[in-house]
Design a protein around this motif. Structure first.
Motif, PDB file in Angstrom:
ATOM      1  N   VAL A 179       0.844  -1.199   0.000  1.00  0.00           N
ATOM      2  CA  VAL A 179       0.000   0.000   0.000  1.00  0.00           C
ATOM      3  C   VAL A 179       0.876   1.245   0.000  1.00  0.00           C
ATOM      4  O   VAL A 179       0.577   2.239  -0.675  1.00  0.00           O
ATOM      5  N   TYR A 180       2.000   1.183   0.747  1.00  0.00           N
ATOM      6  CA  TYR A 180       2.904   2.342   0.793  1.00  0.00           C
ATOM      7  C   TYR A 180       3.466   2.678  -0.574  1.00  0.00           C
ATOM      8  O   TYR A 180       3.581   3.868  -0.930  1.00  0.00           O
ATOM      9  N   TRP A 181       3.857   1.664  -1.370  1.00  0.00           N
ATOM     10  CA  TRP A 181       4.440   1.975  -2.678  1.00  0.00           C
ATOM     11  C   TRP A 181       3.448   2.755  -3.546  1.00  0.00           C
ATOM     12  O   TRP A 181       3.835   3.673  -4.264  1.00  0.00           O
ATOM     13  N   GLN A 182       2.164   2.400  -3.456  1.00  0.00           N
ATOM     14  CA  GLN A 182       1.164   3.168  -4.200  1.00  0.00           C
ATOM     15  C   GLN A 182       0.992   4.557  -3.578  1.00  0.00           C
ATOM     16  O   GLN A 182       0.907   5.566  -4.287  1.00  0.00           O
ATOM     17  N   ALA A 183       0.955   4.626  -2.246  1.00  0.00           N
ATOM     18  CA  ALA A 183       0.802   5.918  -1.574  1.00  0.00           C
ATOM     19  C   ALA A 183       1.978   6.844  -1.885  1.00  0.00           C
ATOM     20  O   ALA A 183       1.806   8.060  -2.053  1.00  0.00           O
ATOM     21  N   LEU A 184       3.187   6.267  -1.991  1.00  0.00           N
ATOM     22  CA  LEU A 184       4.348   7.077  -2.353  1.00  0.00           C
ATOM     23  C   LEU A 184       4.161   7.671  -3.742  1.00  0.00           C
ATOM     24  O   LEU A 184       4.467   8.854  -3.970  1.00  0.00           O
ATOM     25  N   GLY A 185       3.667   6.875  -4.672  1.00  0.00           N
ATOM     26  CA  GLY A 185       3.399   7.400  -6.006  1.00  0.00           C
ATOM     27  C   GLY A 185       2.425   8.563  -5.975  1.00  0.00           C
ATOM     28  O   GLY A 185       2.590   9.554  -6.712  1.00  0.00           O
ATOM     29  N   GLU A 186       1.431   8.482  -5.116  1.00  0.00           N
ATOM     30  CA  GLU A 186       0.455   9.560  -5.000  1.00  0.00           C
ATOM     31  C   GLU A 186       1.080  10.796  -4.351  1.00  0.00           C
ATOM     32  O   GLU A 186       0.799  11.943  -4.738  1.00  0.00           O
ATOM     33  N   ALA A 187       1.959  10.561  -3.349  1.00  0.00           N
ATOM     34  CA  ALA A 187       2.670  11.684  -2.722  1.00  0.00           C
ATOM     35  C   ALA A 187       3.559  12.394  -3.739  1.00  0.00           C
ATOM     36  O   ALA A 187       3.627  13.639  -3.790  1.00  0.00           O
ATOM     37  N   LEU A 188       4.237  11.614  -4.574  1.00  0.00           N
ATOM     38  CA  LEU A 188       5.085  12.204  -5.611  1.00  0.00           C
ATOM     39  C   LEU A 188       4.254  12.998  -6.618  1.00  0.00           C
ATOM     40  O   LEU A 188       4.704  14.033  -7.131  1.00  0.00           O
ATOM     41  N   THR A 189       3.044  12.538  -6.856  1.00  0.00           N
ATOM     42  CA  THR A 189       2.170  13.225  -7.811  1.00  0.00           C
ATOM     43  C   THR A 189       1.800  14.622  -7.340  1.00  0.00           C
ATOM     44  O   THR A 189       1.840  15.589  -8.110  1.00  0.00           O
ATOM     45  N   ALA A 274      -1.318  -4.584 -16.139  1.00  0.00           N
ATOM     46  CA  ALA A 274      -1.957  -4.581 -17.454  1.00  0.00           C
ATOM     47  C   ALA A 274      -1.195  -3.702 -18.443  1.00  0.00           C
ATOM     48  O   ALA A 274      -1.262  -3.915 -19.660  1.00  0.00           O
ATOM     49  N   ALA A 275      -0.461  -2.721 -17.937  1.00  0.00           N
ATOM     50  CA  ALA A 275       0.352  -1.849 -18.785  1.00  0.00           C
ATOM     51  C   ALA A 275       1.689  -2.486 -19.162  1.00  0.00           C
ATOM     52  O   ALA A 275       2.534  -1.837 -19.790  1.00  0.00           O
ATOM     53  N   GLY A 276       1.887  -3.741 -18.757  1.00  0.00           N
ATOM     54  CA  GLY A 276       3.095  -4.460 -19.146  1.00  0.00           C
ATOM     55  C   GLY A 276       4.226  -4.418 -18.150  1.00  0.00           C
ATOM     56  O   GLY A 276       5.362  -4.749 -18.483  1.00  0.00           O
ATOM     57  N   LEU A 277       3.934  -4.053 -16.884  1.00  0.00           N
ATOM     58  CA  LEU A 277       4.987  -3.873 -15.895  1.00  0.00           C
ATOM     59  C   LEU A 277       5.057  -5.008 -14.879  1.00  0.00           C
ATOM     60  O   LEU A 277       5.696  -4.869 -13.846  1.00  0.00           O
ATOM     61  N   GLY A 278       4.430  -6.131 -15.166  1.00  0.00           N
ATOM     62  CA  GLY A 278       4.375  -7.225 -14.206  1.00  0.00           C
ATOM     63  C   GLY A 278       5.726  -7.753 -13.777  1.00  0.00           C
ATOM     64  O   GLY A 278       5.899  -8.157 -12.625  1.00  0.00           O
ATOM     65  N   ASP A 279       6.709  -7.760 -14.676  1.00  0.00           N
ATOM     66  CA  ASP A 279       8.037  -8.277 -14.337  1.00  0.00           C
ATOM     67  C   ASP A 279       8.970  -7.217 -13.757  1.00  0.00           C
ATOM     68  O   ASP A 279      10.077  -7.536 -13.307  1.00  0.00           O
ATOM     69  N   ALA A 280       8.535  -5.966 -13.765  1.00  0.00           N
ATOM     70  CA  ALA A 280       9.346  -4.890 -13.177  1.00  0.00           C
ATOM     71  C   ALA A 280       9.274  -4.965 -11.653  1.00  0.00           C
ATOM     72  O   ALA A 280       8.420  -5.637 -11.081  1.00  0.00           O
ATOM     73  N   ASP A 281      10.168  -4.273 -10.986  1.00  0.00           N
ATOM     74  CA  ASP A 281      10.144  -4.256  -9.529  1.00  0.00           C
ATOM     75  C   ASP A 281       8.853  -3.620  -9.021  1.00  0.00           C
ATOM     76  O   ASP A 281       8.279  -2.733  -9.668  1.00  0.00           O
ATOM     77  N   ALA A 282       8.384  -4.084  -7.868  1.00  0.00           N
ATOM     78  CA  ALA A 282       7.128  -3.584  -7.308  1.00  0.00           C
ATOM     79  C   ALA A 282       7.145  -2.075  -7.100  1.00  0.00           C
ATOM     80  O   ALA A 282       6.093  -1.417  -7.179  1.00  0.00           O
ATOM     81  N   THR A 283       8.315  -1.497  -6.858  1.00  0.00           N
ATOM     82  CA  THR A 283       8.396  -0.051  -6.646  1.00  0.00           C
ATOM     83  C   THR A 283       8.070   0.739  -7.912  1.00  0.00           C
ATOM     84  O   THR A 283       7.885   1.963  -7.848  1.00  0.00           O
ATOM     85  N   THR A 284       7.963   0.046  -9.047  1.00  0.00           N
ATOM     86  CA  THR A 284       7.572   0.729 -10.282  1.00  0.00           C
ATOM     87  C   THR A 284       6.202   1.378 -10.143  1.00  0.00           C
ATOM     88  O   THR A 284       5.912   2.376 -10.808  1.00  0.00           O
ATOM     89  N   VAL A 285       5.374   0.822  -9.276  1.00  0.00           N
ATOM     90  CA  VAL A 285       4.053   1.430  -9.084  1.00  0.00           C
ATOM     91  C   VAL A 285       4.199   2.844  -8.519  1.00  0.00           C
ATOM     92  O   VAL A 285       3.368   3.720  -8.792  1.00  0.00           O
ATOM     93  N   SER A 286       5.251   3.083  -7.757  1.00  0.00           N
ATOM     94  CA  SER A 286       5.486   4.426  -7.199  1.00  0.00           C
ATOM     95  C   SER A 286       5.924   5.413  -8.273  1.00  0.00           C
ATOM     96  O   SER A 286       5.493   6.573  -8.278  1.00  0.00           O
ATOM     97  N   THR A 287       6.792   4.963  -9.168  1.00  0.00           N
ATOM     98  CA  THR A 287       7.332   5.880 -10.174  1.00  0.00           C
ATOM     99  C   THR A 287       6.384   6.048 -11.353  1.00  0.00           C
ATOM    100  O   THR A 287       6.420   7.055 -12.054  1.00  0.00           O
TER     101      THR A 287
END
Length: 295
Positions: A179-189, A274-287
């Motif tokens: 949940v934090y990795w997504q929240a970090l992405g929102e904070a960065l936004t 779904a955007a093709g990032l399944g094999d990327a690191d989980a922190t990709t959701v933040s960036t």
């Protein structure tokens, strides 16, 4: 000891490397045999099926992606339950639903083998160094038997109850971090209009009470990605993270609990996969989130 590794993805391979480094004779099996090559090149023995792996080893460690893989590998035509299990012991380190662990553990025990679940905290680096956090479920006598191996893999081991307890705690451990990795992405936004350098922004956010320990290892990498550089090696994939969130939400539903924040984060991870990032690191959701086109 002859120890089999059933599932040589990122974590299974790292665990195999650790066991080989401390002197064990390691056997390996993976659905895609190509993933076993670095290990067999290093001296591991390749087996043709999970059943043959169990028959050829004293103990087996299972590290698989999800519940469906567990069912196939244990109950399939050449699965673990088709082997000569009497006297063996199985340590399952997969992160799956508690009921799945109870079900396969009972089936293994019925055939005369010891079974312990030990999902772990930590990624590939700690796995190679023997610094995982083991969350153990099982009978005391079985846990005691598995402990010498677990102590070579884990910096800390917590026996939290019977079968299914380890899986429950592991879902609870992963949930707030994901949940934090997504929240970090929102904070960065919401910081985007400030136009601060990425490394400075991450440094500020990291030096606050709301930041998890994981940022110590991933913060600099996230800053580099925000600055336009590639993420680099995947420690824990976005697809696996999505699976863990989905498993937590499903388990909560089964006990009539609600996880609204986790469910919302899950939707964001599903969109990134779904955007093709399944094999990327989980922190990709933040960036990804601050760079996502507005809707």
């Amino acid at each position: 000891m002859k120890i089999g590794i059933c599932g040589t993805g990122r974590m299974g391979s790292s665990i195999a490397q650790r066991l080989m480094s401390v002197g064990h004779e390691v056997g390996v099996w993976n659905r895609s045999s190509a993933k076993t090559k670095p290990l067999t090149d290093a001296g591991a023995k390749l087996f043709a099926s999970p059943a043959e792996l169990v028959d050829g080893c004293e103990a087996v460690i299972v590290m698989l992606l999800n519940d469906a893989a567990i069912e196939a590998v244990y109950r399939g035509p050449n699965g673990i339950l088709k082997s000569k299990l009497t006297g063996k012991f199985v340590i399952d380190m997969s992160t799956v639903g508690p009921e799945t662990m109870r079900s396969v553990g009972a089936a293994v025990a019925q055939q005369g083998a010891a079974f312990v679940e030990c999902p772990v905290g930590g990624s590939t680096g700690p796995a190679k160094e023997g610094k995982l956090f083991g969350l153990v479920g099982g009978e005391g006598r079985d846990v005691e038997r598995a402990m010498p191996v677990l102590q070579q893999l884990c910096r800390r081991i917590e026996h939290v109850g019977g079968l299914g307890a380890g899986a429950t705690i592991k879902l609870a451990v992963n949930l707030p971090l994901l949940v934090y990795w997504q929240a970090l992405g929102e904070a960065l936004t919401i910081c985007r209009p400030l136009n601060l350098p990425a490394d400075r922004l991450i440094d500020i956010l990291s030096d606050t009470a709301g930041t998890p320990t994981a940022m110590k290892g991933r913060g600099a990498t996230i800053a580099r990605v925000l600055g336009g550089r590639p993420l680099g090696e995947t420690a824990f994939s976005l697809g696996a993270a999505k699976k863990d969130l989905a498993t937590a939400v499903q388990f909560a539903n089964s006990i009539h609990a609600q996880l609204p924040v986790a469910a919302s984060a899950l939707a964001c991870f599903e969109e990134a996969e779904a955007a093709g990032l399944g094999d990327a690191d989980a922190t990709t959701v933040s960036t990804r989130w601050p760079q996502r086109p507005p809707r």
